[in-house]
Design a protein around this motif. Structure first.
Motif, PDB file in Angstrom:
ATOM      1  N   UNK A 159       3.325  -5.877  -0.778  1.00 24.46           N
ATOM      2  CA  UNK A 159       3.925  -5.360   0.361  1.00 24.46           C
ATOM      3  C   UNK A 159       3.878  -3.723   0.099  1.00 24.46           C
ATOM      4  N   UNK A 160       2.732  -3.120   0.467  1.00 25.20           N
ATOM      5  CA  UNK A 160       2.730  -1.723  -0.082  1.00 25.20           C
ATOM      6  C   UNK A 160       3.893  -0.458   0.460  1.00 25.20           C
ATOM      7  N   UNK A 161       4.381  -1.098   1.787  1.00 24.51           N
ATOM      8  CA  UNK A 161       5.439  -0.307   2.161  1.00 24.51           C
ATOM      9  C   UNK A 161       6.485  -0.137   1.179  1.00 24.51           C
ATOM     10  N   UNK A 162       6.779  -1.178   0.592  1.00 22.84           N
ATOM     11  CA  UNK A 162       7.736  -0.969  -0.654  1.00 22.84           C
ATOM     12  C   UNK A 162       7.640   0.027  -1.621  1.00 22.84           C
ATOM     13  N   UNK A 163       6.623   0.475  -1.853  1.00 25.66           N
ATOM     14  CA  UNK A 163       6.233   1.504  -2.570  1.00 25.66           C
ATOM     15  C   UNK A 163       6.587   3.166  -2.218  1.00 25.66           C
ATOM     16  N   UNK A 164       6.428   3.131  -0.680  1.00 28.48           N
ATOM     17  CA  UNK A 164       6.682   4.303  -0.106  1.00 28.48           C
ATOM     18  C   UNK A 164       6.084   4.496   1.315  1.00 28.48           C
ATOM     19  N   UNK A 165       6.351   5.495   2.191  1.00 34.46           N
ATOM     20  CA  UNK A 165       5.845   5.452   3.396  1.00 34.46           C
ATOM     21  C   UNK A 165       4.158   5.943   3.623  1.00 34.46           C
ATOM     22  N   UNK A 166       3.890   6.543   2.452  1.00 35.13           N
ATOM     23  CA  UNK A 166       2.380   7.003   2.430  1.00 35.13           C
ATOM     24  C   UNK A 166       1.378   5.947   2.491  1.00 35.13           C
ATOM     25  N   UNK A 167       1.947   4.737   2.166  1.00 37.81           N
ATOM     26  CA  UNK A 167       0.916   3.304   1.927  1.00 37.81           C
ATOM     27  C   UNK A 167       0.880   2.563   3.274  1.00 37.81           C
ATOM     28  N   UNK A 168      -0.117   1.703   3.183  1.00 38.65           N
ATOM     29  CA  UNK A 168      -0.295   0.902   4.420  1.00 38.65           C
ATOM     30  C   UNK A 168       0.779   0.138   4.827  1.00 38.65           C
ATOM     31  N   UNK A 169       0.977  -0.082   6.126  1.00 44.62           N
ATOM     32  CA  UNK A 169       2.006  -0.996   6.698  1.00 44.62           C
ATOM     33  C   UNK A 169       1.859  -2.393   6.802  1.00 44.62           C
ATOM     34  N   UNK A 170       0.595  -2.738   6.331  1.00 42.29           N
ATOM     35  CA  UNK A 170      -0.053  -4.194   6.448  1.00 42.29           C
ATOM     36  C   UNK A 170       0.033  -4.748   4.858  1.00 42.29           C
ATOM     37  N   UNK A 171       0.469  -6.032   4.485  1.00 46.56           N
ATOM     38  CA  UNK A 171       0.184  -6.459   3.159  1.00 46.56           C
ATOM     39  C   UNK A 171      -1.004  -6.281   2.799  1.00 46.56           C
ATOM     40  N   UNK A 172      -1.358  -6.043   1.514  1.00 46.20           N
ATOM     41  CA  UNK A 172      -2.589  -5.948   0.815  1.00 46.20           C
ATOM     42  C   UNK A 172      -2.777  -6.690  -0.468  1.00 46.20           C
ATOM     43  N   UNK A 173      -3.941  -7.031  -0.939  1.00 48.10           N
ATOM     44  CA  UNK A 173      -4.103  -7.515  -2.435  1.00 48.10           C
ATOM     45  C   UNK A 173      -3.749  -6.274  -3.353  1.00 48.10           C
ATOM     46  N   UNK A 174      -3.158  -6.876  -4.620  1.00 52.78           N
ATOM     47  CA  UNK A 174      -2.967  -5.855  -5.580  1.00 52.78           C
ATOM     48  C   UNK A 174      -4.079  -5.018  -5.939  1.00 52.78           C
ATOM     49  N   UNK A 175      -5.219  -5.647  -6.167  1.00 50.30           N
ATOM     50  CA  UNK A 175      -6.513  -4.938  -6.592  1.00 50.30           C
ATOM     51  C   UNK A 175      -6.867  -3.917  -5.619  1.00 50.30           C
ATOM     52  N   UNK A 176      -6.448  -4.004  -4.566  1.00 46.61           N
ATOM     53  CA  UNK A 176      -6.846  -3.028  -3.246  1.00 46.61           C
ATOM     54  C   UNK A 176      -6.001  -1.604  -3.402  1.00 46.61           C
ATOM     55  N   UNK A 177      -4.670  -2.026  -3.717  1.00 54.92           N
ATOM     56  CA  UNK A 177      -3.829  -0.663  -3.909  1.00 54.92           C
ATOM     57  C   UNK A 177      -4.236  -0.081  -5.248  1.00 54.92           C
ATOM     58  N   UNK A 178      -4.531  -0.774  -6.381  1.00 52.09           N
ATOM     59  CA  UNK A 178      -4.658  -0.173  -7.459  1.00 52.09           C
ATOM     60  C   UNK A 178      -6.160   0.513  -7.390  1.00 52.09           C
ATOM     61  N   UNK A 179      -7.045  -0.059  -6.879  1.00 50.40           N
ATOM     62  CA  UNK A 179      -8.574   0.624  -6.839  1.00 50.40           C
ATOM     63  C   UNK A 179      -8.452   1.711  -5.818  1.00 50.40           C
ATOM     64  N   UNK A 180      -7.976   1.749  -4.480  1.00 48.18           N
ATOM     65  CA  UNK A 180      -8.293   2.442  -3.317  1.00 48.18           C
ATOM     66  C   UNK A 180      -7.142   3.308  -3.121  1.00 48.18           C
ATOM     67  N   UNK A 181      -5.707   3.098  -3.679  1.00 45.61           N
ATOM     68  CA  UNK A 181      -4.773   3.890  -3.419  1.00 45.61           C
ATOM     69  C   UNK A 181      -4.216   4.669  -4.461  1.00 45.61           C
ATOM     70  N   UNK A 182      -4.916   4.511  -5.590  1.00 41.74           N
ATOM     71  CA  UNK A 182      -4.454   5.575  -6.787  1.00 41.74           C
ATOM     72  C   UNK A 182      -2.878   5.155  -7.313  1.00 41.74           C
ATOM     73  N   UNK A 183      -2.749   3.535  -7.014  1.00 45.16           N
ATOM     74  CA  UNK A 183      -1.361   3.083  -7.401  1.00 45.16           C
ATOM     75  C   UNK A 183      -1.558   2.601  -8.843  1.00 45.16           C
ATOM     76  N   UNK A 184      -0.787   2.840  -9.731  1.00 36.71           N
ATOM     77  CA  UNK A 184      -0.751   1.954 -11.063  1.00 36.71           C
ATOM     78  C   UNK A 184       0.196   0.686 -10.969  1.00 36.71           C
ATOM     79  N   UNK A 185      -0.121  -0.136 -11.774  1.00 34.57           N
ATOM     80  CA  UNK A 185       0.556  -1.423 -11.795  1.00 34.57           C
ATOM     81  C   UNK A 185       2.204  -1.389 -11.990  1.00 34.57           C
TER      82      UNK A 185
END
Length: 276
Positions: free
Chosen positions: A93-119
């Protein structure tokens, strides 16, 4: 220089904030609750997150999430079972990271690869796949099960880590599975619409080096509309280390949960659902 400082403050506020999670289920996704009435505040944790579970720009169910214990308190949905394969891909759930992230659920690797999020950043906000690896005697137990949904998108939406808890392996594959797959079919005979709320009572034990709580009990409740004038309701509860499910009236389940949580009287549905 001042502008740069202001930008840094703004970004940090977004990061620390609760994101664009909903303020209440009543205002954002009330359709998953009978008479648009969510459970009472007696279940709310110290650090709650109200999530309207969104996949491909559509809401499929609602979850009250415990940020500290990294498990759902409950998930609420409409019971609409149908044939179909069980999904295999897990989402976060990207929203739990903060409001700048997608409102729809995503795969972990999508966030790590395309949204510059660390594990590390992701794992601070919620449970991650690593937390559920190498479990002994426990499964990833759905609160809202994929088998209670009739199309592929709604089933995929249940495969978010915000909808699962560490559940006893024998219970998950045994008595709880029997309740989900057999008892529910029998109990919902004659129902036009069945509202379901499934939850987990936090326990004293944790997995993943203290990151994710192992619930002491798993419970489920249902309120079914037979027609405009007739409703029926029931509940079940199971200790999370025994392969046994106890069938209760809705009122009995609410009383048991009130005792287990030790707070205000728990109410799971609007008062028009029968308690006896």
């Amino acid at each position: 220089m001042l502008l740069l400082l202001l930008l840094q403050v703004l970004v940090s506020c977004l990061w620390l904030g609760h994101g664009e999670l909903v303020k209440s289920f009543e205002s954002s996704c009330p359709q998953f609750f009978f008479r648009e009435t969510p459970p009472s505040e007696g279940l709310e944790p110290e650090s709650p997150a109200w999530i309207c579970q969104r996949y491909k720009n559509q809401y499929y169910f609602a979850t009250l999430y415990d940020r500290n214990k990294r498990i759902p308190v409950y998930s609420a949905y409409l019971y609409q079972p149908g044939p179909g394969k069980r999904p295999k891909t897990w989402l976060v759930e990207p929203q739990l990271l903060g409001s700048v992230y997608p409102k729809t659920m995503e795969k972990e690797w999508t966030l790590l690869k395309y949204y510059n999020v660390t594990l590390e950043q992701l794992s601070k906000s919620q449970a991650v796949l690593q937390d559920y690896k190498n479990l002994t005697g426990l499964n990833r137990g759905h609160l809202n099960p994929s088998g209670h949904h009739h199309d592929i998108s709604s089933r995929v939406a249940t495969f978010t880590l915000t909808n699962i808890v560490p559940q006893d392996e024998k219970l998950n594959g045994g008595a709880w599975n029997n309740y989900e797959q057999q008892t529910m079919i029998r109990r919902t005979q004659g129902c036009n619409t069945t509202y379901v709320v499934v939850g987990a009572v936090p326990g004293n034990n944790y997995i993943a080096k203290g990151r994710v709580n192992k619930p002491s009990h798993i419970w489920s409740s249902a309120c079914c509309e037979v027609d405009n004038n007739h409703r029926k309701a029931w509940g079940v509860i199971a200790e999370n280390d025994k392969n046994e499910v106890q069938l209760l009236t809705l009122g009995e389940l609410e009383d048991v949960l009130t005792e287990l949580y030790g707070r205000d009287q728990v109410s799971l549905f609007d008062s028009d659902c029968p308690r006896e």
